[in-house]
Every structure is written in C-alpha cells, then in structure tokens.
Design a protein around this motif. Structure first.
Motif, PDB file in Angstrom:
ATOM      1  N   GLY A  98      -7.054  -4.029   4.617  1.00 35.60           N
ATOM      2  CA  GLY A  98      -6.819  -5.138   3.108  1.00 35.60           C
ATOM      3  C   GLY A  98      -6.145  -4.613   2.126  1.00 35.60           C
ATOM      4  N   TYR A 100      -5.650  -4.169  -1.908  1.00 35.17           N
ATOM      5  CA  TYR A 100      -6.434  -4.312  -3.032  1.00 35.17           C
ATOM      6  C   TYR A 100      -5.604  -4.009  -4.559  1.00 35.17           C
ATOM      7  CZ  TYR A 100     -10.108  -4.923   0.316  1.00 35.17           C
ATOM      8  OH  TYR A 100     -10.891  -5.142   1.228  1.00 35.17           O
ATOM      9  N   LYS A 120      -9.217  -7.995  -4.657  1.00 35.26           N
ATOM     10  CA  LYS A 120      -8.459  -8.248  -3.530  1.00 35.26           C
ATOM     11  C   LYS A 120      -7.039  -8.756  -3.860  1.00 35.26           C
ATOM     12  CE  LYS A 120      -8.896  -9.246   1.175  1.00 35.26           C
ATOM     13  NZ  LYS A 120      -8.726  -7.961   2.092  1.00 35.26           N
TER      14      LYS A 120
END
Length: 122
Positions: A98, A100, A120
């Motif tokens: 992911g 961030y 995020k």
C-alpha cells in the motif's frame, strides 16, 4: 554626436538587461507553492530512515501492522527545521503493498521529530 550615440547605446543596453529575465541563474528544480520543493535525493539514507521512523511512530497509535518498504517520493519545506511530506510504500501483515502519506516535522539540531499526519495515499 559620437557621445550622444554612445550614451544612447548604453541606455538601450541597460534597459534590455533589466527587462530580460535571467536564464542561467536563479532557481534549481521545480518549485511548489508555499516553499515546498520536491525531494531530489529520495533514496538518501536520511530520507529512507525518516520514512521508516514515520511508519513506526504511526504504529504506536494504530490498531494495525505495517512493514516499511521505502519512501518513493516526497516534498520538503524549510521552516525552523524541515517539514517533509513523504509517500511511503508499506506492506500489511498479509504482504499486500500500500501507499501512505506521512507528514513529518524535523529539527535536527534539537533532535526533534514529530509525526504530523499519516494516512492512506490516493
């Protein structure tokens, strides 16, 4: 007449020099509004360590697990220290990657660091 022509050339050259923007000197890189500049050395050890610190600091207050991978981009702003906006690649427990965004304030000479925000990235 010769003096008059010389003065006219000097005045014209001065006006031209003042009115023409300098092209070889001045800024370096791409400026971002409000004094933010892109971080040119994103792979620099200090920037990468700062990203890892931001993830660890976030985990102190979060109910999740993330593993820092690397800082992939960012901006910096000189204040009474330095503000950083870092885009970080991190993996969750299952290994899912992911992105961030961490906002960090650092004042190296006083050994001060503060995580302003962590979220995020879109």
């Amino acid at each position: 007449m010769r003096t008059y022509t010389f003065l006219l050339v000097v005045v014209a050259a001065t006006i031209y020099a003042i009115g023409t923007p300098a092209t070889g000197c001045g800024s370096y890189g791409t400026s971002i509004e409000n004094g933010w500049e892109p971080i040119l050395g994103i792979s620099d050890q200090h920037i990468q360590e700062l990203g890892g610190w931001a993830v660890l600091e976030f985990l102190k207050h979060a109910n999740c697990m993330l593993k820092f991978n690397k800082v992939v981009s960012g901006k910096e702003q000189i204040v009474s220290g330095m503000n950083y906006e870092l885009v970080i690649d991190a993996s969750d427990v299952g290994g899912k990657l992911g992105r961030y965004k961490a906002e960090v304030y650092e004042q190296e000479w006083t050994k001060t660091r503060k995580l302003i925000s962590f979220s995020k990235a879109n």
